[in-house]
Design a protein around this motif. Structure first.
Motif, PDB file in Angstrom:
ATOM      1  N   LEU A 173       0.858  -1.223   0.031  1.00  0.00           N
ATOM      2  CA  LEU A 173      -0.001   0.125   0.134  1.00  0.00           C
ATOM      3  C   LEU A 173       1.085   1.094  -0.118  1.00  0.00           C
ATOM      4  N   HIS A 174       1.909   1.322   0.709  1.00  0.00           N
ATOM      5  CA  HIS A 174       2.765   2.497   0.865  1.00  0.00           C
ATOM      6  C   HIS A 174       3.748   2.694  -0.289  1.00  0.00           C
ATOM      7  N   GLU A 175       4.216   1.423  -0.885  1.00  0.00           N
ATOM      8  CA  GLU A 175       5.314   1.556  -2.196  1.00  0.00           C
ATOM      9  C   GLU A 175       4.981   0.498  -3.055  1.00  0.00           C
ATOM     10  N   PRO A 176       3.748   0.703  -3.652  1.00  0.00           N
ATOM     11  CA  PRO A 176       3.261  -0.049  -5.010  1.00  0.00           C
ATOM     12  C   PRO A 176       4.389  -0.045  -6.224  1.00  0.00           C
ATOM     13  N   ALA A 177       4.893  -1.245  -6.837  1.00  0.00           N
ATOM     14  CA  ALA A 177       5.948  -1.148  -7.440  1.00  0.00           C
ATOM     15  C   ALA A 177       5.800  -0.485  -8.854  1.00  0.00           C
ATOM     16  N   ASN A 178       4.436  -0.518  -9.028  1.00  0.00           N
ATOM     17  CA  ASN A 178       4.145   0.187 -10.678  1.00  0.00           C
ATOM     18  C   ASN A 178       2.850   0.699 -10.572  1.00  0.00           C
ATOM     19  N   PRO A 179       2.398   1.434 -11.399  1.00  0.00           N
ATOM     20  CA  PRO A 179       0.969   1.816 -11.878  1.00  0.00           C
ATOM     21  C   PRO A 179      -0.125   0.706 -11.590  1.00  0.00           C
ATOM     22  N   PHE A 180       0.294  -0.452 -12.335  1.00  0.00           N
ATOM     23  CA  PHE A 180      -0.787  -1.581 -12.001  1.00  0.00           C
ATOM     24  C   PHE A 180      -0.968  -1.775 -10.845  1.00  0.00           C
ATOM     25  N   VAL A 181       0.143  -2.179  -9.959  1.00  0.00           N
ATOM     26  CA  VAL A 181      -0.111  -2.482  -8.463  1.00  0.00           C
ATOM     27  C   VAL A 181      -0.867  -1.502  -7.728  1.00  0.00           C
ATOM     28  N   GLY A 228      -5.650   2.756  -5.949  1.00  0.00           N
ATOM     29  CA  GLY A 228      -5.346   4.120  -6.532  1.00  0.00           C
ATOM     30  C   GLY A 228      -5.372   4.942  -5.337  1.00  0.00           C
ATOM     31  N   LEU A 229      -6.253   5.988  -5.490  1.00  0.00           N
ATOM     32  CA  LEU A 229      -6.331   6.963  -4.447  1.00  0.00           C
ATOM     33  C   LEU A 229      -7.007   6.686  -3.119  1.00  0.00           C
ATOM     34  N   ASP A 230      -7.699   5.614  -3.309  1.00  0.00           N
ATOM     35  CA  ASP A 230      -8.424   4.912  -2.287  1.00  0.00           C
ATOM     36  C   ASP A 230      -7.217   4.030  -1.252  1.00  0.00           C
ATOM     37  N   ARG A 231      -6.175   4.275  -1.646  1.00  0.00           N
ATOM     38  CA  ARG A 231      -5.417   3.365  -0.887  1.00  0.00           C
ATOM     39  C   ARG A 231      -5.261   3.772   0.860  1.00  0.00           C
ATOM     40  N   GLY A 232      -5.352   4.974   0.984  1.00  0.00           N
ATOM     41  CA  GLY A 232      -5.659   5.639   2.362  1.00  0.00           C
ATOM     42  C   GLY A 232      -6.463   4.753   2.992  1.00  0.00           C
ATOM     43  N   LEU A 233      -7.834   4.632   2.681  1.00  0.00           N
ATOM     44  CA  LEU A 233      -8.882   3.945   3.203  1.00  0.00           C
ATOM     45  C   LEU A 233      -8.561   2.712   3.273  1.00  0.00           C
TER      46      LEU A 233
END
Length: 313
Positions: A224-232, A238-243
């Motif tokens: 969640l903190h460090e996705p390897a690429n845009p696909f992950v 995406g922008l809901d990762r904080g939730l």
């Protein structure tokens, strides 16, 4: 417990799994996630040789899986699928006791194990033992499927979209039961799902697959903190990762002891996720909650600032 070394699987000219390497530690719940056709279910089925791998090696306890008799291998690995795979003309008790009977356990031991597992999974022996699969709800049938997979007390449990066909309420209930079950039994579990919320809620290790390859793996919070690429990043919300992250953190980790102020009018359980606390705040238009224990006794408070990670309340 489980190791894959440069494993490949092809179906004709199509490469379903492309040189993946993975290590699942003893007692770990590893979730394989990705879009449809990414190779996650194929990977799962190669572990118990329902599908044979074409290249590389798969080891269990340091031994290649091809060193084991395939029937004996499958009897020592629990396997749960979405459709449960229960025998429709067998009772619940007979379905659960299948593998112990094949292993020639004494009848009394089989009966004791069946009753033990039914109790563990919230299935009344008196009510359900003599029922047939057609008489069960989807959630009840899935519990029977899990009980059957655990019947011979296997060290390894493979689960392929086990809750995928269930309604959201039943699915959430079984996810909670799965968390509690894993906390008690500490099985080594490989869990395939397309539901990212489910994977984040259950997994110790998250393995993201794309086009037959592993593109990232690690603890859910790390991805969640460090996705390897845009696909992950997209797969994780995406922008809901904080939730998504807030759903992994309990209120007890952010609450403060009760202060001199009056108790906040709205309450939240100390074991609830921060995402639920935020929802309560938004719904009731408040910025502070009283935190209560199992007996609804106030034990602390949670402010919006603390929920967001600020040091002061």
């Amino acid at each position: 417990m489980i190791e894959l070394f440069d494993v490949t699987k092809r179906f004709g000219s199509e490469t379903a799994v492309d040189g993946i390497s993975l290590r699942v530690e003893k007692g770990e719940l590893c979730a394989l996630v990705g879009t449809s056709g990414c190779g996650k279910s194929t990977t799962l089925r190669m572990i118990n040789r329902l599908i044979e791998h074409d290249g590389g090696e798969i080891h269990l306890d340091g031994q290649p899986v091809r060193n084991f008799d395939e029937v004996e291998l499958r009897r020592r690995i629990g396997y749960v699928i979405q459709s449960t795979g229960l025998f429709p003309h067998w009772t619940v008790a007979r379905n659960i006791g299948l593998v112990p009977r094949l292993l020639k356990w004494p009848k009394a031991r089989v009966r004791e194990r069946v009753e033990e597992l039914m109790h563990l999974l919230g299935l009344s022996v008196a009510e359900f033992a003599d029922k047939y699969p057609r008489q069960l709800s989807g959630g009840q049938a899935q519990r029977v499927g899990v009980a059957r997979a655990l019947a011979a007390d296997p060290d390894i449990l493979l689960m392929d979209e086990p809750f995928g066909a269930l309604d959201p309420i039943t699915r959430e209930t079984l996810q909670q039961e799965m968390r509690e079950l894993q906390a008690r039994l500490h099985k080594t579990v490989v869990f395939v799902t397309h539901d990212m919320d489910e994977a984040l809620a259950l997994a110790d290790r998250l393995v993201v697959m794309h086009q037959g390859r592993i593109v990232q793996q690690g603890k859910p919070i790390e991805l969640l903190h460090e996705p390897a690429n845009p696909f992950v990043e997209s797969l994780l919300g995406g922008l809901d990762r904080g939730l998504k992250e807030a759903a992994l953190i309990q209120v007890s980790e952010r609450m403060l002891p009760l202060g001199p102020r009056l108790l906040a009018s709205e309450r939240i359980a100390y074991g609830a996720p921060l995402s639920q606390a935020l929802s309560v705040m938004l719904w009731h238009r408040v910025d502070r909650l009283t935190v209560v224990d199992e007996e609804d006794i106030p034990i602390g408070e949670l402010s919006l600032r603390r929920l967001l990670g600020a040091k002061a309340s």
